[in-house]
Design an enzyme around this catalytic site. Sequence first.
Site, PDB file in Angstrom:
ATOM      1  N   ARG A 121       0.810  -1.231   0.000  1.00 45.59           N
ATOM      2  CA  ARG A 121       0.000   0.000   0.000  1.00 45.59           C
ATOM      3  C   ARG A 121       0.841   1.279   0.000  1.00 45.59           C
ATOM      4  O   ARG A 121       0.370   2.331   0.400  1.00 45.59           O
ATOM      5  CB  ARG A 121      -0.980   0.001   1.169  1.00 45.59           C
ATOM      6  CG  ARG A 121      -2.007  -1.127   1.086  1.00 45.59           C
ATOM      7  CD  ARG A 121      -3.026  -1.044   2.197  1.00 45.59           C
ATOM      8  NE  ARG A 121      -3.996  -2.117   2.062  1.00 45.59           N
ATOM      9  CZ  ARG A 121      -3.851  -3.344   2.570  1.00 45.59           C
ATOM     10  NH1 ARG A 121      -2.741  -3.641   3.232  1.00 45.59           N
ATOM     11  NH2 ARG A 121      -4.769  -4.255   2.415  1.00 45.59           N
ATOM     12  N   LYS A 143       2.656  11.001 -11.845  1.00 46.62           N
ATOM     13  CA  LYS A 143       1.744  10.134 -12.599  1.00 46.62           C
ATOM     14  C   LYS A 143       2.503   8.859 -12.966  1.00 46.62           C
ATOM     15  O   LYS A 143       3.537   8.920 -13.625  1.00 46.62           O
ATOM     16  CB  LYS A 143       1.235  10.833 -13.854  1.00 46.62           C
ATOM     17  CG  LYS A 143       0.162  11.861 -13.582  1.00 46.62           C
ATOM     18  CD  LYS A 143      -0.226  12.643 -14.833  1.00 46.62           C
ATOM     19  CE  LYS A 143      -0.994  11.815 -15.817  1.00 46.62           C
ATOM     20  NZ  LYS A 143      -1.489  12.646 -16.957  1.00 46.62           N
ATOM     21  N   GLU A 185       9.136  17.229 -26.023  1.00 43.58           N
ATOM     22  CA  GLU A 185       8.343  17.340 -24.793  1.00 43.58           C
ATOM     23  C   GLU A 185       8.738  18.589 -24.009  1.00 43.58           C
ATOM     24  O   GLU A 185       7.893  19.254 -23.406  1.00 43.58           O
ATOM     25  CB  GLU A 185       8.540  16.093 -23.934  1.00 43.58           C
ATOM     26  CG  GLU A 185       7.574  15.964 -22.773  1.00 43.58           C
ATOM     27  CD  GLU A 185       6.204  15.450 -23.156  1.00 43.58           C
ATOM     28  OE1 GLU A 185       5.214  15.858 -22.503  1.00 43.58           O
ATOM     29  OE2 GLU A 185       6.100  14.642 -24.090  1.00 43.58           O
ATOM     30  N   LYS A 225       6.046  22.580 -15.144  1.00 48.54           N
ATOM     31  CA  LYS A 225       5.272  21.403 -14.762  1.00 48.54           C
ATOM     32  C   LYS A 225       5.042  21.376 -13.255  1.00 48.54           C
ATOM     33  O   LYS A 225       3.948  21.050 -12.789  1.00 48.54           O
ATOM     34  CB  LYS A 225       5.982  20.123 -15.216  1.00 48.54           C
ATOM     35  CG  LYS A 225       5.146  18.881 -14.941  1.00 48.54           C
ATOM     36  CD  LYS A 225       5.659  17.652 -15.664  1.00 48.54           C
ATOM     37  CE  LYS A 225       4.687  16.497 -15.469  1.00 48.54           C
ATOM     38  NZ  LYS A 225       5.132  15.279 -16.176  1.00 48.54           N
ATOM     39  N   GLU A 235      -4.963  16.005 -11.445  1.00 51.97           N
ATOM     40  CA  GLU A 235      -5.483  16.273 -12.784  1.00 51.97           C
ATOM     41  C   GLU A 235      -7.005  16.390 -12.831  1.00 51.97           C
ATOM     42  O   GLU A 235      -7.675  15.709 -13.612  1.00 51.97           O
ATOM     43  CB  GLU A 235      -5.001  15.190 -13.768  1.00 51.97           C
ATOM     44  CG  GLU A 235      -5.026  15.650 -15.213  1.00 51.97           C
ATOM     45  CD  GLU A 235      -4.376  14.664 -16.169  1.00 51.97           C
ATOM     46  OE1 GLU A 235      -5.098  14.089 -16.981  1.00 51.97           O
ATOM     47  OE2 GLU A 235      -3.157  14.469 -16.082  1.00 51.97           O
ATOM     48  N   ARG A 239      -4.032  20.742 -14.782  1.00 54.63           N
ATOM     49  CA  ARG A 239      -2.963  19.792 -15.113  1.00 54.63           C
ATOM     50  C   ARG A 239      -3.217  19.088 -16.443  1.00 54.63           C
ATOM     51  O   ARG A 239      -2.267  18.663 -17.113  1.00 54.63           O
ATOM     52  CB  ARG A 239      -2.792  18.763 -13.986  1.00 54.63           C
ATOM     53  CG  ARG A 239      -1.656  17.788 -14.270  1.00 54.63           C
ATOM     54  CD  ARG A 239      -1.238  16.966 -13.088  1.00 54.63           C
ATOM     55  NE  ARG A 239      -0.145  16.079 -13.452  1.00 54.63           N
ATOM     56  CZ  ARG A 239       0.547  15.329 -12.609  1.00 54.63           C
ATOM     57  NH1 ARG A 239       0.252  15.366 -11.312  1.00 54.63           N
ATOM     58  NH2 ARG A 239       1.513  14.560 -13.029  1.00 54.63           N
ATOM     59  N   ASN A 243      -1.330  17.565 -21.137  1.00 53.87           N
ATOM     60  CA  ASN A 243      -1.608  16.500 -22.103  1.00 53.87           C
ATOM     61  C   ASN A 243      -1.739  17.027 -23.532  1.00 53.87           C
ATOM     62  O   ASN A 243      -2.199  16.305 -24.413  1.00 53.87           O
ATOM     63  CB  ASN A 243      -2.895  15.760 -21.716  1.00 53.87           C
ATOM     64  CG  ASN A 243      -2.764  15.023 -20.397  1.00 53.87           C
ATOM     65  OD1 ASN A 243      -1.684  14.552 -20.040  1.00 53.87           O
ATOM     66  ND2 ASN A 243      -3.853  14.946 -19.651  1.00 53.87           N
ATOM     67  N   HIS A 246      -1.316  14.815 -26.587  1.00 55.98           N
ATOM     68  CA  HIS A 246      -1.368  13.416 -26.156  1.00 55.98           C
ATOM     69  C   HIS A 246      -2.594  12.660 -26.664  1.00 55.98           C
ATOM     70  O   HIS A 246      -2.578  11.437 -26.721  1.00 55.98           O
ATOM     71  CB  HIS A 246      -1.304  13.325 -24.635  1.00 55.98           C
ATOM     72  CG  HIS A 246       0.062  13.579 -24.080  1.00 55.98           C
ATOM     73  ND1 HIS A 246       0.725  14.774 -24.287  1.00 55.98           N
ATOM     74  CD2 HIS A 246       0.901  12.817 -23.333  1.00 55.98           C
ATOM     75  CE1 HIS A 246       1.912  14.719 -23.682  1.00 55.98           C
ATOM     76  NE2 HIS A 246       2.036  13.545 -23.109  1.00 55.98           N
ATOM     77  N   HIS A 250      -1.114   9.405 -28.020  1.00 55.05           N
ATOM     78  CA  HIS A 250      -1.359   8.083 -27.437  1.00 55.05           C
ATOM     79  C   HIS A 250      -2.010   7.148 -28.457  1.00 55.05           C
ATOM     80  O   HIS A 250      -1.722   5.945 -28.467  1.00 55.05           O
ATOM     81  CB  HIS A 250      -2.231   8.213 -26.189  1.00 55.05           C
ATOM     82  CG  HIS A 250      -1.466   8.670 -24.985  1.00 55.05           C
ATOM     83  ND1 HIS A 250      -2.061   8.917 -23.775  1.00 55.05           N
ATOM     84  CD2 HIS A 250      -0.150   8.922 -24.803  1.00 55.05           C
ATOM     85  CE1 HIS A 250      -1.154   9.308 -22.899  1.00 55.05           C
ATOM     86  NE2 HIS A 250       0.022   9.312 -23.507  1.00 55.05           N
ATOM     87  N   HIS A 263       7.748   8.072 -27.344  1.00 62.25           N
ATOM     88  CA  HIS A 263       6.642   8.884 -26.832  1.00 62.25           C
ATOM     89  C   HIS A 263       6.715  10.318 -27.367  1.00 62.25           C
ATOM     90  O   HIS A 263       5.713  10.876 -27.833  1.00 62.25           O
ATOM     91  CB  HIS A 263       6.680   8.885 -25.297  1.00 62.25           C
ATOM     92  CG  HIS A 263       5.618   9.721 -24.663  1.00 62.25           C
ATOM     93  ND1 HIS A 263       4.281   9.414 -24.746  1.00 62.25           N
ATOM     94  CD2 HIS A 263       5.701  10.866 -23.922  1.00 62.25           C
ATOM     95  CE1 HIS A 263       3.583  10.328 -24.090  1.00 62.25           C
ATOM     96  NE2 HIS A 263       4.417  11.213 -23.584  1.00 62.25           N
TER      97      HIS A 263
END
Length: 370
Positions: A121, A143, A185, A225, A235, A239, A243, A246, A250, A263
């Site tokens: 956990r 993330k 990026e 960032k 997010e 935030r 993206n 993206h 993606h 990426h």
Amino acid sequence: MKTLQVKLPGRSYNIDIGLNILQTQLPNVVLKKNTDLVVVVTNETLHNLYPDHVSSILEDSGIRVAACVLPDGEQYKNLDTLSQIFDFLMEVSANRKTLLIAFGGGVIGDMAGFAAATFVRGIPYIQIPTTLLAHVDSSVGGKTAVNHPLGKNTIGAFKQPEYVCIELSFLKTLSSRELNAGYIELLKHGIIHDKKLFDFVQSHSLEPLDFEFLEEAILRSCAIKGRVVEKDETETGIRATLNFGHTLGHLIETHAGYGKYLHGEAVGVGMFFAAFVSWRWNELVEDDWTRIKSYLSQILTPIKLPPLDQSLFREMILHDKKAQKQSVNFIMLRKLGESFIRKETSVEMLWKEFKEFSEKFPEFVEIERR
């Protein structure tokens, strides 16, 4: 060396950026954590390039270390490889006092971070990113995720690192392709939030490596960032602007097959598309669109995709062929250096724009015929 602090409710962490800083900075941070065991998660490529590098630095300071070496590549960023980390942690009798270190690019950072978020956990972890892309993207913000065959980064958790050490010397072993993917990026943060960063990055060539420039550029990129994450850690709002590019990026990574394109390469074309849509929908003025288009055209990697129709496009954008909704939140530009979230953007409209985009810029997006 330059240091940036990310401040979150009830906690904060430092990002150190510099050349030849790892040997002095890392042991000091780890010793303060009062851990009984450090597990370094890395990949085969880095393990061969820098055999036991992180382990040796820590062991010289009397810290007990074990190394978990994983296969290298985006195609291994999945639940099966994640299980290898859990198996290793069990084998070395890791517990909540164990400290995990992610030593690698974005794939290692995401998987080690996800393992740290979920093993017993939650255990603490540190990021030592080794690629330019990871320096300005995955190592900051918390993330973490693995890929699913139907969608990139769809299984994950938020888990902030305890510390990030951006050691610039690792960039010396990167290919031009990998450097360029990270550069895109980095440039993204300027396009969406800071025109001055866009101008600064444009004024310097990436190769040969200029570490003074890189230190400053990475600092400014991470600061953007970091500020966004401080305002919206999980997010729920601003935030999501990170993206930018993206949505299509993606889709490209998933549809082309994980690992075919880096990426940053996929996101770069996604950024070009998002700027194109922003201009077509009268949000982005002609001058800004021309500046973005002319610069991205010089650095983008051409993308070739398998056959793609509207139905498959919709399924991949929504990550679910049975989804009832017909829209997504799409990140657009108001001007160079200012982005916004266009909520409930019709997937059908995006498909029409994507067809127009691919016809207008076939040198960057080619869709194979059936």
